[in-house]
Design a protein around this motif. Structure first.
Motif: not given
Length: 236
Positions: A79-83
């Motif tokens: 999630x954090x990588x995508x954001x």
């Protein structure tokens, strides 16, 4: 269904077979009639029974495999990588090595104790790829193996932050909706595909509401948007 399969075939091929179809078959995921790529990804990346469990299902260990204890953190890293990509590199959809290392370090420090393996474990799903350049020591970049996976995790993150607000349909939840949307959209711009994915998840949630909530939903939504506009929070 035919419409769902057409969307799947649009995904990048590996040896002539769509990537998402590989993942679907490997995890024995059923494709529902009138389903969506988003629904399939919801199953593939489910915390229970999804890709994180594929290496431990039907196998015996003396102790629980460490993925059992860290799969939620691995999911959060995705999630954090995508954001980060959404806010910084939305066109190219990649993240430099030093940035994804920071994300891993942050998750390990804040959520995981005595587990030095999570940095390797978060690649367990094999839905990342590394790109190395001929020049530059620090030029290694991380991509999702398909752009639709990046877009899915952006939507999954945003939707998770507003799901409870939508279900509550209270005046306070309008504030929660506006606050969470503003936080995630402060830099990133909604692409057509991300918009379609998000719309699908919201409509699916709406269909689960009882009749009374359905009747209140659109008025509640309009009021929430009005509050955002009054606070000068304009977003596409």
């Amino acid at each position: 269904s035919e419409s769902t399969m057409e969307k799947i075939i649009e995904s990048r091929d590996i040896l002539g077979v769509p990537l998402i179809l590989y993942m679907t078959l490997a995890l024995n995921i059923s494709i529902e009639k009138e389903g969506s790529v988003v629904d399939i990804y919801d199953k593939i990346f489910s915390i229970e029974g999804g890709i994180y469990d594929r290496c431990i299902d039907n196998k015996s260990f003396e102790d629980n495999h460490r993925i059992v204890e860290t799969k939620e953190q691995i999911h959060q890293i995705s999630r954090d990588i995508a954001m980060w990509m959404f806010e910084n590199k939305s066109e190219e959809a990649y993240i430099p090595r030093e940035e994804y290392q920071k994300i891993c370090d942050n998750i390990v420090q804040n959520q995981v104790q005595n587990n030095s393996n999570i940095k390797q474990d978060f690649l367990i799903g094999n839905f990342f790829k590394l790109a190395k350049h001929c020049e530059g020591v620090d030029s290694e970049e991380l991509y999702f193996v398909h752009r639709s996976i990046y877009e899915y995790f952006v939507v999954e993150t945003i939707f998770s932050s507003i799901e409870k607000a939508i279900m509550d349909l209270t005046e306070k939840s309008q504030e929660d909706l506006a606050k969470n949307i503003a936080f995630y959209l402060k830099e990133g711009k909604i692409s057509t595909t991300i918009g379609e994915y998000l719309q699908h998840k919201i409509i699916k949630l709406y269909k689960k509401m009882d009749d009374e909530k359905k009747q209140r939903f659109y008025l509640w939504w309009e009021s929430a948007v009005d509050k955002m506009m009054e606070s000068r929070m304009f977003y596409y």
